[in-house]
Design a protein around this motif. Structure first.
Motif, PDB file in Angstrom:
ATOM      1  N   GLN A 194      48.155  80.696  83.091  1.00 19.92           N
ATOM      2  CA  GLN A 194      48.451  80.312  81.710  1.00 19.92           C
ATOM      3  C   GLN A 194      47.756  78.969  81.426  1.00 19.92           C
ATOM      4  OE1 GLN A 194      50.753  81.707  79.290  1.00 19.92           O
ATOM      5  NE2 GLN A 194      50.031  80.094  77.936  1.00 19.92           N
ATOM      6  N   ILE A 195      47.228  78.829  80.204  1.00 21.25           N
ATOM      7  CA  ILE A 195      46.616  77.557  79.824  1.00 21.25           C
ATOM      8  C   ILE A 195      47.479  76.856  78.780  1.00 21.25           C
ATOM      9  CG2 ILE A 195      44.756  76.532  78.493  1.00 21.25           C
ATOM     10  CD1 ILE A 195      43.462  77.009  80.882  1.00 21.25           C
ATOM     11  N   VAL A 196      47.720  75.577  79.006  1.00 25.71           N
ATOM     12  CA  VAL A 196      48.375  74.745  78.004  1.00 25.71           C
ATOM     13  C   VAL A 196      47.437  73.584  77.694  1.00 25.71           C
ATOM     14  CG1 VAL A 196      50.382  73.308  77.445  1.00 25.71           C
ATOM     15  CG2 VAL A 196      50.673  75.319  78.911  1.00 25.71           C
ATOM     16  N   ALA A 197      47.089  73.423  76.415  1.00 28.77           N
ATOM     17  CA  ALA A 197      46.217  72.313  76.030  1.00 28.77           C
ATOM     18  C   ALA A 197      47.075  71.115  75.655  1.00 28.77           C
ATOM     19  CB  ALA A 197      45.345  72.724  74.848  1.00 28.77           C
ATOM     20  N   GLU A 198      46.717  69.943  76.158  1.00 30.36           N
ATOM     21  CA  GLU A 198      47.476  68.729  75.874  1.00 30.36           C
ATOM     22  C   GLU A 198      46.780  67.903  74.801  1.00 30.36           C
ATOM     23  OE1 GLU A 198      47.624  67.153  80.258  1.00 30.36           O
ATOM     24  OE2 GLU A 198      49.518  66.707  79.240  1.00 30.36           O
ATOM     25  N   GLY A 199      47.572  67.167  74.047  1.00 31.62           N
ATOM     26  CA  GLY A 199      47.001  66.175  73.132  1.00 31.62           C
ATOM     27  C   GLY A 199      46.286  66.766  71.926  1.00 31.62           C
ATOM     28  N   ILE A 200      46.815  67.872  71.383  1.00 31.53           N
ATOM     29  CA  ILE A 200      46.225  68.440  70.164  1.00 31.53           C
ATOM     30  C   ILE A 200      46.614  67.550  68.983  1.00 31.53           C
ATOM     31  CG2 ILE A 200      46.172  70.443  68.613  1.00 31.53           C
ATOM     32  CD1 ILE A 200      46.906  72.172  71.064  1.00 31.53           C
ATOM     33  N   GLU A 201      45.623  66.983  68.345  1.00 32.59           N
ATOM     34  CA  GLU A 201      45.897  66.013  67.269  1.00 32.59           C
ATOM     35  C   GLU A 201      45.431  66.483  65.906  1.00 32.59           C
ATOM     36  OE1 GLU A 201      44.358  62.220  68.582  1.00 32.59           O
ATOM     37  OE2 GLU A 201      46.078  61.916  69.933  1.00 32.59           O
ATOM     38  N   THR A 202      44.662  67.576  65.851  1.00 30.93           N
ATOM     39  CA  THR A 202      44.176  68.046  64.550  1.00 30.93           C
ATOM     40  C   THR A 202      44.284  69.575  64.455  1.00 30.93           C
ATOM     41  OG1 THR A 202      41.885  68.415  65.288  1.00 30.93           O
ATOM     42  CG2 THR A 202      42.431  66.189  64.508  1.00 30.93           C
ATOM     43  N   GLU A 203      44.336  70.052  63.226  1.00 28.79           N
ATOM     44  CA  GLU A 203      44.375  71.494  62.979  1.00 28.79           C
ATOM     45  C   GLU A 203      43.084  72.150  63.498  1.00 28.79           C
ATOM     46  OE1 GLU A 203      46.137  73.887  62.296  1.00 28.79           O
ATOM     47  OE2 GLU A 203      44.998  75.404  61.194  1.00 28.79           O
ATOM     48  N   GLN A 204      41.986  71.410  63.373  1.00 31.89           N
ATOM     49  CA  GLN A 204      40.711  71.948  63.864  1.00 31.89           C
ATOM     50  C   GLN A 204      40.760  72.205  65.377  1.00 31.89           C
ATOM     51  OE1 GLN A 204      36.573  70.597  62.522  1.00 31.89           O
ATOM     52  NE2 GLN A 204      36.911  69.326  64.338  1.00 31.89           N
ATOM     53  N   GLN A 205      41.356  71.265  66.095  1.00 37.06           N
ATOM     54  CA  GLN A 205      41.477  71.454  67.547  1.00 37.06           C
ATOM     55  C   GLN A 205      42.341  72.676  67.854  1.00 37.06           C
ATOM     56  OE1 GLN A 205      43.007  67.644  68.800  1.00 37.06           O
ATOM     57  NE2 GLN A 205      41.039  66.616  68.490  1.00 37.06           N
ATOM     58  N   ARG A 206      43.453  72.825  67.116  1.00 37.68           N
ATOM     59  CA  ARG A 206      44.307  74.003  67.338  1.00 37.68           C
ATOM     60  C   ARG A 206      43.515  75.289  67.092  1.00 37.68           C
ATOM     61  NH1 ARG A 206      47.431  77.965  64.849  1.00 37.68           N
ATOM     62  NH2 ARG A 206      46.755  77.342  62.774  1.00 37.68           N
ATOM     63  N   GLN A 207      42.774  75.340  65.972  1.00 35.18           N
ATOM     64  CA  GLN A 207      41.998  76.536  65.627  1.00 35.18           C
ATOM     65  C   GLN A 207      40.981  76.864  66.717  1.00 35.18           C
ATOM     66  OE1 GLN A 207      42.293  78.638  63.214  1.00 35.18           O
ATOM     67  NE2 GLN A 207      43.653  77.623  61.741  1.00 35.18           N
ATOM     68  N   ARG A 208      40.271  75.827  67.178  1.00 37.10           N
ATOM     69  CA  ARG A 208      39.239  76.087  68.193  1.00 37.10           C
ATOM     70  C   ARG A 208      39.846  76.557  69.502  1.00 37.10           C
ATOM     71  NH1 ARG A 208      35.022  71.535  66.066  1.00 37.10           N
ATOM     72  NH2 ARG A 208      34.265  72.922  64.428  1.00 37.10           N
TER      73      ARG A 208
END
Ligand code: C2E
Ligand code: MG
Ligand code: MG
Ligand code: MG
Length: 281
Positions: free
Chosen positions: A232-246
């Motif tokens: 499973q991958i968990v991304a840390e430190g998402i600060e923008t909607e663009q980062q979430r989308q990508r």
């Protein structure tokens, strides 16, 4: 003349030294006292499914409220807690507090997972699988508990850590590698480790704002590798909607993530209100 000046210089220096030694000493005393008096708090940062934006898990993060109303962050006291040998009792307090909270949430019907950070000095040299299990089992099935260890932890005593992680996983714990990508562990080691989750360090996530950067390319590679290894991958430190989308696109809709864009770490009461809204809405 020159000698006299040198003398006064070294006197100033030693006064500064003793001032900082004094400060350290009092911080040390306050740390021990805070543990005795139960003054630490856990805040919880929600971890979201990147697609549905529903809370899947929370990460427990330690905070130390001060008398003046300010809040000390772990970076300013955990290193000293490690140095003075306080990390085992403090780590036990964190794990037990987190699983008690999780029990309460599960009893209310909020069946989420709980991530707890484990320091290398809690595992090494005499990491005790039985001890962790005995702390957790009375409250909750360990499969709901994700133990986060940093990549650098894995390098301290590789074969001992491998055995420990395997033992913890046998007890049911899920194991996550924290700050993945920053620790220079060799990729070949991943196949020998009982791990279920990789948490991509936020330094890579922020690079996603620059799609042609090396960091962005690495996020893609890490996802491919994780998916081939069934992690499973968990991304840390998402600060923008663009980062979430990508991240959503890169993960093929399967990723999880946390970060200030969703929510910082918040108190248990505040998180509970969020869970209630999520259930009602
Ligand atoms: P970590 O485990 O990698 O936790 C993530 C850190 O990133 C947290 O900082 C969190 O508040 C912060 N963060 C979350 N989202 C964002 C974001 O979007 N942008 C930015 N810039 N930062 C974000 P925090 O709470 O200060 O904790 C720092 C580190 O201290 C943790 O890093 C962890 O290694 C350690 N730590 C925290 N609590 C504990 C604990 O109970 N035990 C142990 N052993 N270590 C702990
Ligand atoms: Mg962590
Ligand atoms: Mg991290
Ligand atoms: Mg970190």
């Amino acid at each position: 003349e020159a000698k006299a000046r040198g003398g006064s210089c070294s006197r100033v220096f030693s006064e500064e030294m003793s001032a900082s030694r004094q400060q350290r000493f009092s911080l040390e005393a306050r740390l021990r006292q805070a543990l005795e008096r139960d003054e630490f708090e856990l805040y919880y940062q929600p971890v979201f499914d990147l697609d549905t934006c529903r809370i899947m898990a929370v990460e427990a993060l330690i905070r130390w409220p001060q008398e003046d109303g300010s809040m000390l962050m772990p970076g300013s006291f955990m290193p000293l807690a490690e140095e003075i040998g306080l990390i085992k009792p403090l780590g036990d307090w964190v794990l037990e507090t987190a699983v008690r909270q999780l029990r309460a949430w599960h009893d209310q019907g909020f069946t989420l997972a709980m991530s707890v950070n484990i320091s290398v000095n809690q595992l090494h040299p005499h990491g005790d699988v039985e001890h962790f299990a005995a702390l957790v089992r009375p409250h909750i099935d360990p499969r709901w508990v994700h133990l986060e260890v940093t990549e650098s932890t894995l390098m301290v005593d590789p074969s001992a850590i491998e055995t420990l992680l395997a033992g913890l996983h046998e007890e049911g714990f899920q194991i996550a590698i924290d700050d993945f990508g920053t620790g220079f562990s060799s990729l070949s080691r991943l196949q020998h480790l009982s791990i279920q989750t990789l948490k991509i360090d936020r330094s890579f996530v922020s690079e996603l704002d620059y799609p042609n950067s090396k960091g962005a390319a690495l996020v893609g590679i890490i996802h491919k590798m994780a998916s081939n290894l069934g992690l499973q991958i968990v991304a840390e430190g998402i600060e923008t909607e663009q980062q979430r989308q990508r991240l959503l696109a890169i993960s093929g809709g399967k990723g999880w993530g946390q970060g200030f864009w969703f929510s910082p770490a918040i108190s248990a009461e505040e998180l509970e209100r969020w869970l209630q809204r999520q259930r009602d809405g």
